[in-house]
Design a protein around this motif. Structure first.
Motif, short mmCIF file in Angstrom:
data_model
loop_
_atom_site.label_atom_id
_atom_site.label_comp_id
_atom_site.label_asym_id
_atom_site.label_seq_id
_atom_site.Cartn_x
_atom_site.Cartn_y
_atom_site.Cartn_z
N MET A 1 0.85 -1.18 0.00
CA MET A 1 0.00 0.00 0.00
C MET A 1 0.89 1.23 0.00
SD MET A 1 -3.25 0.72 0.17
CE MET A 1 -2.62 1.43 -1.30
N ASN B 1 1.28 8.88 -0.17
CA ASN B 1 2.12 10.06 -0.33
C ASN B 1 1.72 11.07 0.72
OD1 ASN B 1 3.48 12.29 -1.12
ND2 ASN B 1 2.22 12.70 -2.90
N LEU C 1 -2.35 11.55 1.00
CA LEU C 1 -3.04 11.18 -0.23
C LEU C 1 -2.44 9.92 -0.83
CD1 LEU C 1 -3.02 14.78 -1.69
CD2 LEU C 1 -4.98 13.63 -0.69
N PRO C 2 -3.26 9.07 -1.42
CA PRO C 2 -2.73 7.83 -2.02
C PRO C 2 -1.97 8.13 -3.30
CG PRO C 2 -5.09 7.97 -2.36
CD PRO C 2 -4.72 9.16 -1.54
N ASP C 3 -0.94 7.35 -3.52
CA ASP C 3 -0.06 7.56 -4.67
C ASP C 3 -0.30 6.57 -5.79
OD1 ASP C 3 3.44 8.52 -4.49
OD2 ASP C 3 1.70 9.39 -5.44
N SER C 4 -0.99 5.52 -5.50
CA SER C 4 -1.18 4.47 -6.50
C SER C 4 -2.53 4.62 -7.18
CB SER C 4 -1.04 3.11 -5.85
OG SER C 4 -1.74 3.09 -4.63
N TYR C 5 -3.05 3.58 -7.74
CA TYR C 5 -4.36 3.52 -8.41
C TYR C 5 -4.35 4.11 -9.81
CZ TYR C 5 -5.97 2.97 -3.59
OH TYR C 5 -6.14 2.60 -2.29
N LEU C 6 -3.39 4.97 -10.11
CA LEU C 6 -3.45 5.52 -11.46
C LEU C 6 -2.40 4.88 -12.35
CD1 LEU C 6 -4.26 9.30 -11.23
CD2 LEU C 6 -5.63 7.47 -12.14
N ASP C 7 -1.70 3.87 -11.81
CA ASP C 7 -0.75 3.10 -12.61
C ASP C 7 0.28 3.97 -13.30
OD1 ASP C 7 -3.45 0.99 -13.71
OD2 ASP C 7 -2.19 0.89 -11.94
N VAL C 8 0.73 5.01 -12.63
CA VAL C 8 1.76 5.82 -13.25
C VAL C 8 3.07 5.06 -13.16
CG1 VAL C 8 2.99 7.99 -13.13
CG2 VAL C 8 0.59 7.92 -12.57
N PRO C 9 3.70 4.78 -14.29
CA PRO C 9 4.91 3.96 -14.24
C PRO C 9 6.04 4.70 -13.53
CG PRO C 9 4.56 4.82 -16.44
CD PRO C 9 3.36 5.19 -15.64
#
Lengths: 612, 141
Positions: free
Chosen positions: B1, B4, B61-69
């Protein structure tokens, strides 16, 4: 602007002995330079007279610059006059004037100018002309004209240009034709897509209630490592508003993260959309945080905050904000007044609400439209003044769609206060105008049932089924990490159903210990209008979708965190009571967004004070 | 998990926080004090809820979920306790008002309001129109 200034600014260099021999050109260049810098009408006027005196009145290039200067100052009439006097207007002249009309909110005139240009045939429109024209079509949401101009564009062979294609895409989006917009977007791979094109496509999806596709596109944009483009403030604002409409708080937070990384936190456009997103996803404290950090407020930021407080039942606070806004000399618009009325409606401030709707025109220059009246009808109905609401509703002229909201509100009010006569009239009107027919039938059927006429009720339900009107299923959903879990009433088909049921039974035991009487009390059994015995009633009620969602949330979300549930219908009394108790038992805050407003359950009570 | 953590705290505070926990050093992956003041760390959801309540913390704030490489969007890299600066893209409002040699027509006033028909959304209010086109004037000397 005094004479001395004019002397110094305009005429000194002309008297200077440092002037080279090509006096003529130098002064033309000088005039044009001054024009491009001019932000003052007086100065531009003076420059115009200089131009005339120096003999440049028929020089296309110079007059184009002059037109542009006037357009920047929003003096479109003067620009138009200049244009009409030009012996040889070129494509730049036409485009300047068309853009000018666009920018001053006269898209209709811009389009008619374009028509003239096309009929004139002496000058061909270029990419920028087309871009301006499509912008005008967007403003008018005129797809018919837009399409015919699109045809001309294709024939002219100027389609493969990023600016034109982006504005074409935007036009289709604003005319609610998302499929065509997407086709334009796909075809742009040849001429290159920039951040503006992507933003236009994302916005088209977001504003046409296709938030998932908007987010998907945003993902794709970010994933492209070959491109140097980063999301800008407009793209972020659109993405955030897509999250708002979907009610996806986690995605909204991720977008907020991207905003922070990019340094856009202080941007007003982005900040207001963040505020709106937090408010719509049920996180009022975050919305307030954003609001307080905005340095320069506008009508939009205030309106968003007022609406947020209104929907969370903080009516007095919302009205205070409104007074603050007016004191800062910001003019409220029709949405602001709508927010104010919602505030009064959801907090039972009936007198204030009536005061606002009656004084709207004199005080703020906003004419109440059917939406405002619907809010007032809703407010009166909720507060028990159903007859007044009924009288008001009958006097309002509405189209079918807005009528649906109006009579739907009256229907709810009638049901709430057991006014079968009003329920019947409202239902019939809805059925007649073919709006919200299902809920109308249901309400009518329930009204008959309450009056004891089970046969009438049953025959009406049969008629519904024959007519193919299926009752909208009650649905609740909850967002956990990256996914959304939806629950329908009585639906225990998911994998974890066993655990959920166990959890709920345990909760019910603890609730009964605290004196909760379940659905066997007099008041609550009237919520279920089908002729079944008490025990079965208890079964039905306990499997309400919001309870299932709540149990799921309590199991899966970390200790102490707020549970957020979205509902597609109005929260029923049984569940409202239960949620109050449960919030006290488990010591967690529960936020439920139902079709009208937010409920916030904490320590055994709800922010709506049992008035919804 | 992954989460940020932008905070308006001093660099020293962050360092002090990190120094107390060897574990923490390993979990933090990015730091920034220019574009924003904060850090990114891999932590569990429970811990992120606790961090929210700490003094000086503005947002978690969450940093994932947007699949930014490569999580490659801003901030300096923070590996094994060392800060590796990366070129930061700074958005400043001033950038928008460039001194252009050619006159332009677009007036990107942020509060430009446009009437929009939105058939399915109820509580919408005037959205700012993205800049879809600009009128250029080519010098035709």
């Amino acid at each position: 602007m005094n004479k001395r200034f004019l002397q110094n600014v305009l005429f000194a260099p002309l008297d200077s002995s440092l002037l080279p021999s090509n006096f003529h050109l130098k002064s033309k260049a000088f005039l044009i330079h001054k024009l491009s810098e001019s932000t003052d009408l007086f100065l531009t006027n003076s420059l115009q007279s200089s131009i005339l005196k120096l003999g440049f009145a028929s020089d296309t290039f110079t007059i184009n610059r002059l037109i542009n200067s006037y357009v920047k100052l929003r003096e479109t009439n003067t620009a138009r006059k200049l244009f009409d006097e030009m012996p040889e207007p070129n494509v730049v002249s036409w485009t300047s004037v068309i853009s000018g009309f666009n920018d001053t909110g006269q898209p209709q005139t811009a389009l008619s100018m374009f028509q003239k240009m096309y009929q004139d045939k002496s000058v061909a429109p270029n990419e920028f002309t087309y871009a301006s024209v499509f912008k005008a079509c967007s403003a008018l949401a005129e797809s018919r004209i837009g399409k015919s101009i699109h045809a001309r564009l294709e024939m002219s062979g100027r389609r493969s240009n990023t600016v034109v294609s982006s504005s074409l895409l935007d036009m289709y989006g604003k005319c609610n034709d998302v499929e065509t917009a997407r086709r334009v977007f796909e075809s742009m791979i040849g001429c290159g897509r920039n951040v503006v094109s992507w933003t236009s496509m994302i916005t088209a999806y977001a504003q046409n209630a296709r938030g998932h596709e908007a987010i998907e596109l945003f993902r794709t944009f970010n994933a492209d490592t070959t491109s140097l483009d980063r999301p800008n403030q407009f793209m972020l604002a659109s993405v955030i508003s897509a999250c708002s409409s979907l009610g996806r708080l986690q995605w909204g937070k991720v977008a907020h993260g991207v905003v922070t990384h990019g340094g856009y936190e202080t941007n007003h456009v982005v900040a207001t959309s963040l505020l709106d997103m937090y408010a719509k996803c049920g996180s009022l404290s975050c919305a307030e945080k954003i609001f307080l950090r905005i340095s320069r407020h506008s009508v939009i930021s205030y309106t968003s905050m007022i609406m947020a407080k209104a929907k969370h039942g903080l009516g007095e606070a919302a009205l205070q904000l409104f007074d603050e806004m007016v004191a800062k000399r910001m003019r409220p618009n029709y949405v602001t007044l709508l927010a104010v009325l919602h505030a009064c409606s959801h907090s039972g401030l009936v007198a204030e609400g009536l005061g606002y709707v009656n004084s709207m025109v004199e005080k703020y220059g906003v004419v109440p439209d059917p939406r405002h009246y619907t809010c007032v009808v809703d407010m009166l109905g909720r507060f028990g003044r159903v007859d007044e609401a009924y009288e008001m509703a009958k006097t309002i002229e509405v189209g079918a769609e807005q009528g649906a909201l109006l009579w739907g509100a009256l229907l709810s009010a009638g049901r709430l206060h057991g006014r079968v006569d009003i329920v019947c009239d409202a239902s019939k009107r809805l059925i007649q105008s073919n709006q919200q027919v299902t809920s109308a039938y249901v309400a009518l059927s329930n009204a008959y049932a309450v009056a004891g006429g089970w046969e009438d009720s049953e025959s009406l339900r049969l008629e519904m089924r024959r007519g193919g009107n299926v009752k909208e299923r009650a649905c609740s959903w909850i967002e956990i990490k990256d996914s959304v879990y939806a629950f329908h009433a009585g639906d225990l088909s998911c994998d974890e159903s066993g655990e959920i049921v166990r959890f709920m039974k345990d909760l019910e035991k603890r609730m009964k210990e605290r004196g909760h009487r379940g659905s066997s009390s007099m008041m609550t059994s009237s919520s279920v209008f089908v002729d079944v015995d008490e025990e079965a009633k208890e079964e039905i009620v306990s499997l309400h979708c919001e309870r299932l969602a709540l149990a799921f949330g309590l199991i899966h979300l970390p200790e102490g965190s707020t549970i957020r549930i979205m509902n597609n219908l109005r929260m029923c009394r049984d569940c409202h009571e239960a949620f109050k108790l449960i919030s006290g038992i488990v010591g967690r805050e529960i936020v439920v967004r139902d079709v009208n407003r937010f409920h916030c359950f904490k320590d055994g009570s709800c922010i709506c004070r049992d008035f919804w | 998990m992954e989460f940020n953590d932008p905070k308006p705290t001093e660099d020293e505070m962050i360092n002090a926080y990190v120094k107390t926990e060897e574990e923490a050093k390993k979990k933090i992956y990015s730091v920034s004090t220019s574009t924003y003041t904060g850090f990114g760390a891999l932590i569990s959801e429970e811990l992120s809820c606790k961090v929210k309540g700490l003094p000086g913390v503005l947002w978690v704030l969450p940093d994932s979920y947007l699949d930014v490489p490569n999580k490659d969007y801003g901030g300096d890299l923070y590996i094994e306790g060392k800060v590796i600066p990366r070129p930061q893209y700074r958005f400043t409002e001033q950038r928008q008002i460039r001194n252009r040699s050619r006159p332009r027509y677009d007036r990107r006033r942020e509060t430009m309001q446009v009437e929009r028909r939105e058939p399915t959304q109820q509580n919408n209010w005037n959205q700012n129109q993205p800049p879809s086109s600009t009128g250029h004037q080519a010098p035709d000397n």
